[in-house]
Enzyme design. Structure first.
Site, PDB file in Angstrom:
ATOM      1  N   TYR A   1      50.540  41.825  43.888  1.00  0.00           N
ATOM      2  CA  TYR A   1      50.429  41.808  45.344  1.00  0.00           C
ATOM      3  C   TYR A   1      51.809  42.010  45.964  1.00  0.00           C
ATOM      4  CZ  TYR A   1      45.856  39.722  44.365  1.00  0.00           C
ATOM      5  OH  TYR A   1      44.587  39.468  43.893  1.00  0.00           O
TER       6      TYR A   1
ATOM      7  N   HIS B   1      41.053  46.158  33.421  1.00  0.00           N
ATOM      8  CA  HIS B   1      40.555  47.276  34.211  1.00  0.00           C
ATOM      9  C   HIS B   1      39.678  48.191  33.371  1.00  0.00           C
ATOM     10  CE1 HIS B   1      42.500  46.533  38.077  1.00  0.00           C
ATOM     11  NE2 HIS B   1      43.387  45.895  37.351  1.00  0.00           N
TER      12      HIS B   1
END
Length: 446
Positions: free
Chosen positions: A143, A212
């Site tokens: 982030y 992922h």
């Protein structure tokens, strides 16, 4: 009018909802023998709202006598928390951990700049969330490439450590696409140490490994035999308390859980326990049979379930977007907030302990807390939600963007003028859209 209890069965799984959206309330934290299922019961929840006025009065009495009310969560700190807010918040045990988490959690992607600049004071935003009963905060190096962790470190230094649980993530690091993922043990432990320094903490409650899509196949053995054992070492050394897995592809997460010799205690999944896609329901029993706690993230499906609509780079197909637009327009015609319907749905999804919501202002923090602490959506809101589920979302049959051809998606981004971000070096659409989220300057998707 009697509203239906179940949404349509998607992929053979019926996802239950209470007929009026109200959770079952327990007088204390039920620490044991709570098997979450796809029955009507919403498991592992407590509400401190019974006999509110007398309980609050009792709480204030204990407050003045320097005692903690017996039915408050372990994170309660006298003279710091707003007693009434903590009293009305619902808390649930996270799997078989000792963590008793609030029904709504604070996602710190916006703090890292994922959705543009935040105008409100970061300190005020985080303090408001925690003092008003939110006791779980989630962040990541990803982030803003440590921006979120650095800001939180400054803010949390002013807040009692007992008052919150915090999680961060390892496995995904740089915007340089050639080295975005790195699951090697030494890199993971180095990153974890740096995260602790930035957060100014001696330990983190949960450390997640980011998993992922297509990247998974090449890295599964590394995750199983390097990453997770490294986190187990970190756990034994006291740097983390619990080990988790997070990501979009549920099948990959389940594969790691089933093969791992390291105990995985928490799973965070996103966009799979929402109005348009409730595929998590297929995996609830699998995770719960292994005593794994579930964290639900992105219940607004990355902007699909908002009045503003999704960002232009959203990976969903046009049919999914059109269906979502139709549902949003129907809600607007009834003067109903689809955001509220979606967040309430995500918070009350069977088997989920907490719902992670990215909030970029004090106003949105208070709005989220209001939804979490309410007695449920109104009868009219329930009827509208039942209607959009039957008329629109059930028809999607949990269609998602796993396995979408990345080259075609890349071409679409170029047409949108996002050629600088549209790189074929990403091996999956899910990975690419996560990167695009980091670059997005659109408004926060509350």
């Amino acid at each position: 009018m009697q509203s239906h209890t179940f949404s349509r069965t998607r992929r053979g799984v019926a996802i239950p909802l209470n007929s009026n959206g109200v959770q079952n309330h327990l007088s204390r934290v039920d620490l044991d023998n709570q098997r979450a299922s796809t029955s009507r019961q919403i498991p592992r929840s407590i509400s401190l709202a019974t006999n509110a006025s007398s309980s609050i009065s009792h709480a204030h009495s204990l407050y003045h006598n320097n005692q903690v009310p017996a039915n408050f969560p372990p994170t309660y700190v006298a003279r710091f928390h707003n007693d009434e807010a903590v009293h009305t918040m619902t808390y649930r045990r996270l799997g078989q951990t000792e963590l008793i988490v609030s029904k709504i959690a604070l996602g710190c992607g916006p703090i890292g700049g994922l959705f543009g600049n935040i105008e409100d004071s970061m300190t005020k935003l985080v303090e408001t969330a925690i003092t008003h009963g939110i006791n779980y905060v989630d962040t990541s190096y990803w982030y803003g490439q440590s921006r979120s962790e650095e800001i939180l470190g400054k803010v949390l230094a002013k807040i009692p450590r007992q008052s919150y649980y915090i999680s961060t993530k390892v496995g995904r690091f740089e915007l340089d696409f050639a080295r975005s993922f790195d699951f090697r043990a030494d890199k993971v432990l180095e990153n974890l140490t740096n995260s602790l320094k930035k957060l100014r903490l001696t330990y983190i409650d949960i450390c997640f490994v980011q998993v992922h899509d297509s990247e998974f196949a090449a890295n599964e053995s590394i995750i199983l035999y390097e990453t997770l054992p490294a986190l187990e070492i970190a756990k034994h050394s006291g740097k983390i308390r619990h080990i988790g897995i997070c990501g979009y592809p549920l099948a990959h997460i389940a594969s790691i859980v089933s093969k791992s010799t390291v105990r995985i205690e928490v799973v965070m999944t996103y966009c799979h326990a929402s109005l348009n896609d409730n595929a998590l329901g297929e995996y609830v029993h699998f995770f719960q049979s292994r005593n794994i706690g579930l964290v639900n993230a992105a219940t607004l499906s990355m902007g699909l379930l908002t009045s503003e609509g999704p960002p232009p780079w959203h990976p969903a197909s046009e049919s999914i977007k059109e269906t979502a637009r139709a549902a949003v327009q129907y809600c607007q015609s009834k003067n109903i907030s689809i955001e509220k319907l979606a967040i309430d749905y995500g918070m009350n999804f069977a088997g989920v302990s907490t719902c992670l919501v990215g909030m970029d202002s004090v106003e949105r923090v208070m709005r989220g807390i209001e939804i979490a602490c309410s007695s449920g959506i109104s009868e009219l809101e329930q009827r509208v939600r039942d209607r959009i589920m039957r008329r629109y979302f059930d028809r999607l049959e949990n269609a998602n963007w796993e396995g979408v051809d990345v080259r075609n998606y890349w071409k679409r981004l170029k047409k949108l003028g996002l050629s600088a971000l549209a790189t074929h070096r990403h091996s999956s659409v899910e990975s690419l859209t996560s990167t695009l989220t980091s670059f997005s300057r659109s408004s926060s998707r509350f």
